[in-house]
Design a protein around this motif. Sequence first.
Motif, short mmCIF file in Angstrom:
data_model
loop_
_atom_site.label_atom_id
_atom_site.label_comp_id
_atom_site.label_asym_id
_atom_site.label_seq_id
_atom_site.Cartn_x
_atom_site.Cartn_y
_atom_site.Cartn_z
N GLU A 49 -13.16 12.22 -1.69
CA GLU A 49 -14.22 11.50 -2.04
C GLU A 49 -14.51 12.00 -3.65
O GLU A 49 -14.53 11.04 -4.45
CB GLU A 49 -15.32 11.45 -0.96
N HIS A 50 -14.84 13.19 -3.78
CA HIS A 50 -15.34 13.67 -5.02
C HIS A 50 -14.19 13.72 -6.05
O HIS A 50 -14.13 13.21 -7.18
CB HIS A 50 -15.99 14.92 -4.91
N LEU A 76 -0.68 6.75 -3.59
CA LEU A 76 -0.02 5.68 -3.91
C LEU A 76 -1.07 4.59 -3.35
O LEU A 76 -0.61 3.49 -3.75
CB LEU A 76 1.42 5.52 -3.24
N THR A 77 -1.61 4.79 -2.42
CA THR A 77 -2.48 3.71 -1.73
C THR A 77 -3.30 2.80 -2.95
O THR A 77 -4.23 3.23 -3.41
CB THR A 77 -3.26 4.32 -0.77
N PRO A 78 -3.01 1.58 -2.97
CA PRO A 78 -3.63 0.66 -3.89
C PRO A 78 -5.17 0.79 -3.73
O PRO A 78 -5.70 0.53 -4.68
CB PRO A 78 -3.15 -0.64 -3.46
N GLN A 79 -5.61 0.84 -2.74
CA GLN A 79 -7.17 0.92 -2.39
C GLN A 79 -7.79 2.24 -1.97
O GLN A 79 -9.00 2.27 -1.43
CB GLN A 79 -7.56 -0.24 -1.21
N GLY A 80 -6.84 3.35 -2.14
CA GLY A 80 -7.34 4.45 -2.02
C GLY A 80 -8.24 5.34 -2.88
O GLY A 80 -8.83 4.48 -3.77
N ASN A 81 -8.34 6.56 -2.69
CA ASN A 81 -9.12 7.10 -3.78
C ASN A 81 -8.60 7.93 -5.05
O ASN A 81 -9.29 8.09 -5.87
CB ASN A 81 -9.80 8.41 -2.93
#
Length: 605
Positions: free
Chosen positions: A282-283, A93-98
């Motif tokens: 990350e990938h 859910l994190t708006p700036q996450g991956n």
Amino acid sequence: MSRFSLRSITALTAAALALGSNLASGAAASRFKASPDHARHPGVPQGVVTQQAPWVSKVFPHTTRDWWIYVPAQYQPDGTAAVMVFQDGHNYLTPQGNWRVPIVFDNLIARGEMPVTVAIFVDPGHDPAKPSNAKGQRVSSNRGFEYNSLGDRYAQFLLNEILPEVARQYPLSHDPEKRALGGSSSGGIASFTVAWERPDQFGKVLATVGSFVNLAGGDAYPSLIRKTERKPIRVFLEDASGDLDNPYGNWPLANQQMHAALRYLGYDVRFDFAEGYGHSSEHGGSIFADALRWLWRNEKPVPVIETKGDLASDMTLHHLLIEGEGWQPVAEGLAFADGPCSDEAGNFYFSDLRPPAAGVYRIALDGTKTKLSDEGVSGLKFGPDGRLYACQGAKKRLIAIEPASGAVEIIATDVQPNDLIVTSRGHIFFTETGKKQITFVDAKTKEKRAADTGLANPNGITLSPDQGTLAVSEAGGQFVYAFRVNPDGTLDAKIPYMTLRRPIDPKGEFKSHEPPPYQKASRGDGMTSDTIGRYYVTSAVGLQVFDPTGRLCGVLTKPQPDKPFTSCVLSGPGRSYLYVTNADKIFRRKVQAVGNTNARIAAAP
């Protein structure tokens, strides 16, 4: 509360939770490459994410958890919306996450690259009575138990608790092709396990850096996949060369093994493997939108089966099953089907064991159904004299039925037979399950004696093609025993010849770094054999097939998974259709086999 070794997994769980945060947070996203779909775009309708009240579980007693629901702007409450469940839900859910699931979903739904899909974000449970540690980590987390354990407990949690609550607010589709699961690390194997256990409910899986290692027996999946009939699941796997390598296993190799096994069975699978990335998002986050597009695509691919690596002696499922030939109903609306058998022409016989339509029936090659007798029986086999020999445990007798007239002769009394075979010599062997005995009767002289005792509730029984070996399944144990059959009807050379796959015990003790607990009883039931010596055994996990040396060829799914699965036989045209009795229905499917008619309907020399 169910028994599991919480102490043994506490340290591992704390580490996993820390990794879980790293799998999604922007703090460790130095190599993460946001796609255009990770960003908001003007004019794209935005869905709404709502945090739900903490969920107190009954499936996982003494646990509570946070969870959220995303509803796209295009949602309509008509029961057609798709759904995707994310494990470790807060990470997505994190708006700036991956991951940025709400943003990516908004973009893909708006362009029609995935269906209108409600997303459910579920965190692992924890014991609210126990405090967090100095680092704020919930050391009482139930994550390791819920996610890494094999079996259907987590599936039950989603299907019996979370999804009904969501459907109460937002009606959703029940089509498994419109139900998906996603997760990373232990959340990845959890997602696969739910679909593996309940493919009738979930048809799509996204697993990134999945923990298909021996955290709790998950390293068994590649071998299970290779020896289990293909399930209707589409799977997207992701991993990288820098993933974990520790006492529990090598994550990159484990995911490669998963991909190879799924590909071998012809699954619709894609594996994106990258160099250099570690156990992170990350990938996986970078390719998330592409993964969703592939997962939700409308294409219906044709399974690709490659057997060039098989040894000549390998009797794999590829050499039994026929692509596109699945279970088809033959008889429905029965009280309780049992006693399937065949004559040499391939006419199929069975019993409806209970009233109101109890009796023995024949389904001819042209599909005509005829009632031959009013006697409800369990075991049913032809003898060399052309009569049908049958077990009537409720009446404590063994009988012979004349197919043409329905006339009955009592062969033995004061017995409780379950299933039987008849040799070409007219020797009858039948199982007395409760008595733990295999009993011998001579059909001509009616001599009766115990042939063997001590098996764990002997049940199904069949012969090898040359009639030199008798095989008997255990309902209360894990083996199919084999015996040498002597001309005088005695048995010797007893050996536990085949090991039946057993269900995982949801009430057992799940320990870290150990296989899951299995139930003691395989519930091995009816048996048959084919002309090349394969043995077929109905059981709790499905129809298990073994080669002549006792090696498991594979397991076929039950047509009705939640109903009693009692017996099987090869019959029909060419005796090349596998019939199974499954409670109130009988099913069949065409296979690459020819049934062995033990008695041969001819007198022995």
